[in-house]
Design a protein around this motif. Structure first.
Motif, PDB file in Angstrom:
ATOM      1  N   ALA A 188      25.504  25.991  -1.631  1.00 15.50           N
ATOM      2  CA  ALA A 188      25.312  27.423  -1.400  1.00 15.50           C
ATOM      3  C   ALA A 188      26.403  28.075  -0.563  1.00 15.50           C
ATOM      4  O   ALA A 188      26.235  29.221  -0.136  1.00 15.50           O
ATOM      5  CB  ALA A 188      23.945  27.656  -0.771  1.00 15.50           C
ATOM      6  N   LYS A 235      28.330  34.084  -2.537  1.00 11.10           N
ATOM      7  CA  LYS A 235      27.447  34.008  -1.370  1.00 11.10           C
ATOM      8  C   LYS A 235      27.819  35.104  -0.382  1.00 11.10           C
ATOM      9  O   LYS A 235      28.972  35.216   0.037  1.00 11.10           O
ATOM     10  CB  LYS A 235      27.601  32.633  -0.705  1.00 11.10           C
ATOM     11  CG  LYS A 235      26.724  32.431   0.527  1.00 11.10           C
ATOM     12  CD  LYS A 235      25.270  32.290   0.156  1.00 11.10           C
ATOM     13  CE  LYS A 235      24.386  32.020   1.367  1.00 11.10           C
ATOM     14  NZ  LYS A 235      24.623  30.713   1.985  1.00 11.10           N
ATOM     15  N   HIS A 269      16.662  32.264   1.598  1.00 12.51           N
ATOM     16  CA  HIS A 269      15.785  31.981   2.757  1.00 12.51           C
ATOM     17  C   HIS A 269      14.598  32.942   2.793  1.00 12.51           C
ATOM     18  O   HIS A 269      13.470  32.513   2.702  1.00 12.51           O
ATOM     19  CB  HIS A 269      16.526  31.964   4.098  1.00 12.51           C
ATOM     20  CG  HIS A 269      17.782  31.149   4.077  1.00 12.51           C
ATOM     21  ND1 HIS A 269      17.868  29.953   3.398  1.00 12.51           N
ATOM     22  CD2 HIS A 269      19.013  31.355   4.617  1.00 12.51           C
ATOM     23  CE1 HIS A 269      19.089  29.451   3.537  1.00 12.51           C
ATOM     24  NE2 HIS A 269      19.801  30.283   4.261  1.00 12.51           N
ATOM     25  N   ASP A 274      17.985  23.648   2.143  1.00  9.64           N
ATOM     26  CA  ASP A 274      19.186  24.015   2.894  1.00  9.64           C
ATOM     27  C   ASP A 274      19.798  22.783   3.564  1.00  9.64           C
ATOM     28  O   ASP A 274      20.385  22.890   4.634  1.00  9.64           O
ATOM     29  CB  ASP A 274      18.870  25.097   3.936  1.00  9.64           C
ATOM     30  CG  ASP A 274      20.080  25.947   4.290  1.00  9.64           C
ATOM     31  OD1 ASP A 274      21.129  25.793   3.647  1.00  9.64           O
ATOM     32  OD2 ASP A 274      19.971  26.754   5.229  1.00  9.64           O
TER      33      ASP A 274
HETATM   34 ZN   LIG Z   1      22.478  27.498   3.441  1.00  8.48          ZN
END
Ligand SMILES: [Zn+2]
Length: 559
Positions: A239, A295, A383, A447
């Motif tokens: 990510a 990102k 998230h 994550d």
């Molecule tokens: Zn991350």
């Protein structure tokens, strides 16, 4: 050529959970080359076997589509798990005292030639029973003034550095707060005290740590892949790709060190040239290594008190009871970034944890989508802990898809209640049930290396919402196992535009298959995280077989 000669492997007598709504259960699967060619009953499929077909009797074991992990970090894993002092608190480490943090760094300093970096990973000041605070440069100077020292907070969005490291970074009393971050100062002066808050500040020091040479970096990257594989993961998403890291992945693929399909989310500095033009956009690459989203960052980390909220944190920060965090990227700049990516055909994945950060992300996506007729962009919010009901409504309307960091419930849940947000707001972090009710399609992620990549543990968290301290955090947001499985298989694949190829067991898709010791759909919720992974097949090839492999996971939770 008759069809039976094309079958390479025939799996029989399994409990096949397909995640294909049209055909949810089967007991046999046939594969040819990289693909699944038939899914059904052993009685029908047996006749497809030819003389060269390998027939595998699953003996009633459960086969599911390989897990799709929507959000991990490979090179960051390498640095943290191999090269850093583990400063995590239980159950991912042993550092639950401030004095232990200093001791562990001191031990490393004694073994490290003077002048070389000492890096410590993921301390949590709320776990320190003797002195619950962040270390300052002065604390770290007591460890050593001869080594640059840099220690990261559990959230990854705050850190601390000693005087040596600050000097190398050119940080002194004349240094202004950087964009997307702030430097804590000594009371009554401009002298930085070594505490770095927000990505912009953390990067000022982190960026100085020397890169590994390729061989060392590749060896470490392959260990992260090994951890994914042993957790049943067949597709992952890195990510955050900084300059140099896509090249590393490309090299890993060429050397067959990349068994798990990998989609890369590019930092904007990698995705665009100085004029904002993209050389390639989401989807570029091949079935094994491809480019996904750009990102972007709306805010910091809620457990690090840098996530951007509309209401103050429960605990004052630096004496400020009105502290609400702040944007990492000002909303108007984020809107420009999203528009730039969207208009050129990129998907975006916006990091946003606090509800004000999520507002900023939604607004930016709305503006970009209103600017043209592009549909089905599947823009992501990463998230999304503090997502409100009205935000889920907006996500449904705009087709935004969140990836929830469900591990916060277990690993930080108690801190959310006691220090970060208080009971009411803590109860609805990662509001999965509400998302389903609003018709919002989502995934859940680890994550890693924030917490180990372990989709079975994520299932457990989705279903139980238990914290490491034994609380249940917001029982009304629990979902059932079938819904949770979607979030780590077919819905995670859909989110990444790969649902035609992976995420369910259907003819025509890749033979990405994970064989488990138990059926998650009938396993007691508490036991979901303990289900064993017996075998992992990617593109028709067995990449992990517990019977014959001596591989073990490196980064694990022992609880
Ligand atoms: Zn991350």
């Amino acid at each position: 050529m008759p069809v039976q000669h094309e079958i390479d492997t025939l799996y029989l007598h399994g409990n096949v959970v397909t995640m294909d709504e049209a055909n949810p259960r089967a007991d046999a699967v046939a594969t040819a080359g990289e693909r699944i060619v038939a899914v059904g009953q052993a009685s029908e499929l047996r006749e497809l076997a030819g003389p060269a077909t390998r027939v595998v009797d699953l003996g009633g074991r459960t086969m599911i589509p390989g897990f799709v992990e929507p959000h991990t970090h490979g090179p960051i894993y390498s640095q943290e798990v191999f090269d850093s002092v583990n400063l995590r608190c239980p159950p991912l480490g042993v550092v639950d005292r401030f004095s232990t943090l200093l001791e562990r760094l001191r031990e490393r300093a004694e073994q490290t030639p003077s002048g070389e970096w000492i890096i410590g990973a993921r301390f949590d000041e709320h776990s320190f029973t003797d002195d619950p605070r962040l270390p300052t440069r002065w604390d770290l100077d007591e460890v050593s003034t001869e080594h640059p020292i840099f220690v990261t907070h559990r959230s990854g969005h705050s850190a601390a550095a000693n005087s040596h490291a600050l000097r190398l970074a050119g940080i002194d009393e004349n240094t202004p707060d950087p964009r997307g971050g702030s430097l804590d100062r000594e009371a009554g002066s401009q002298e930085p005290n070594g505490i770095l808050r927000g990505k912009g500040a953390v990067f000022q020091v982190w960026g100085l740590i020397p890169e590994l040479d390729d061989d060392a970096a590749l060896a470490r990257l392959s260990i992260s892949q090994n951890d994914y594989l042993l957790s049943g993961i067949t597709s992952t998403h890195d990510a955050y790709i900084l300059p140099g890291w896509a090249r590393l992945y490309q090299k890993a693929l060429a050397r067959d060190l990349l068994p798990v399909r990998t989609t890369m989310f590019l930092d904007a500095g990698v995705a665009f040239n100085a004029n904002g033009q993209a050389s390639f956009v989401s989807g570029f690459g091949n079935d094994h290594l491809r480019i996904g989203a750009v990102k972007l960052f709306a805010d910091g980390s809620v457990p690090g008190f840098t996530g951007w909220l509309t209401e103050p944190y429960l605990t004052p920060v630096n004496g400020n009871a009105q502290h609400v965090g702040s944007p990492t990227t000002p909303p108007e700049v984020l809107a420009e970034q999203v528009l730039r990516a969207h208009s050129q055909g990129f998907q975006v994945a916006i990091h946003a944890g606090g509800d004000a950060g999520i507002d900023s992300a939604i607004d930016a996506i709305r503006k970009a989508q209103e600017s043209d007729g592009r549909t089905d962009a599947r823009h992501r919010i990463e998230h999304a802990h503090c997502t409100r009901e009205d935000q889920l409504e907006a996500m449904a309307e705009l087709g935004i898809t969140p990836s929830f960091f469900i591990g916060h419930v277990y690993y930080w849940g108690d801190r959310y209640v006691e220090h970060i947000l208080g009971q009411e707001r803590a109860d609805r972090i990662s509001p999965l049930r509400s998302a389903i009710e609003h018709g919002v399609r989502f995934s859940v992620h680890s994550d890693s290396p924030h917490v180990p990549a372990d989709p079975l543990r994520d299932l457990y968290s989705c279903v139980t919402r238990e914290t490491s301290g034994g609380r249940v955090l917001g029982a009304e947001q629990q979902i059932d196992v079938q819904q949770a499985l979607r979030a780590v298989t077919i819905d995670a694949a859909w989110q990444s535009f790969t649902e035609q190829d992976v995420g369910s067991i259907e003819p025509g898709k890749f033979a990405d298959l994970t064989i488990l010791d138990e059926d998650p759909l009938t396993t007691p919720a508490e036991q979901l995280r303990h289900i064993g992974v017996a075998e992992v097949v990617i593109g028709g090839q067995t990449r992990y077989d517990r019977e014959t492999s001596d591989k073990v996971k490196t980064f694990v939770d022992v609880s």
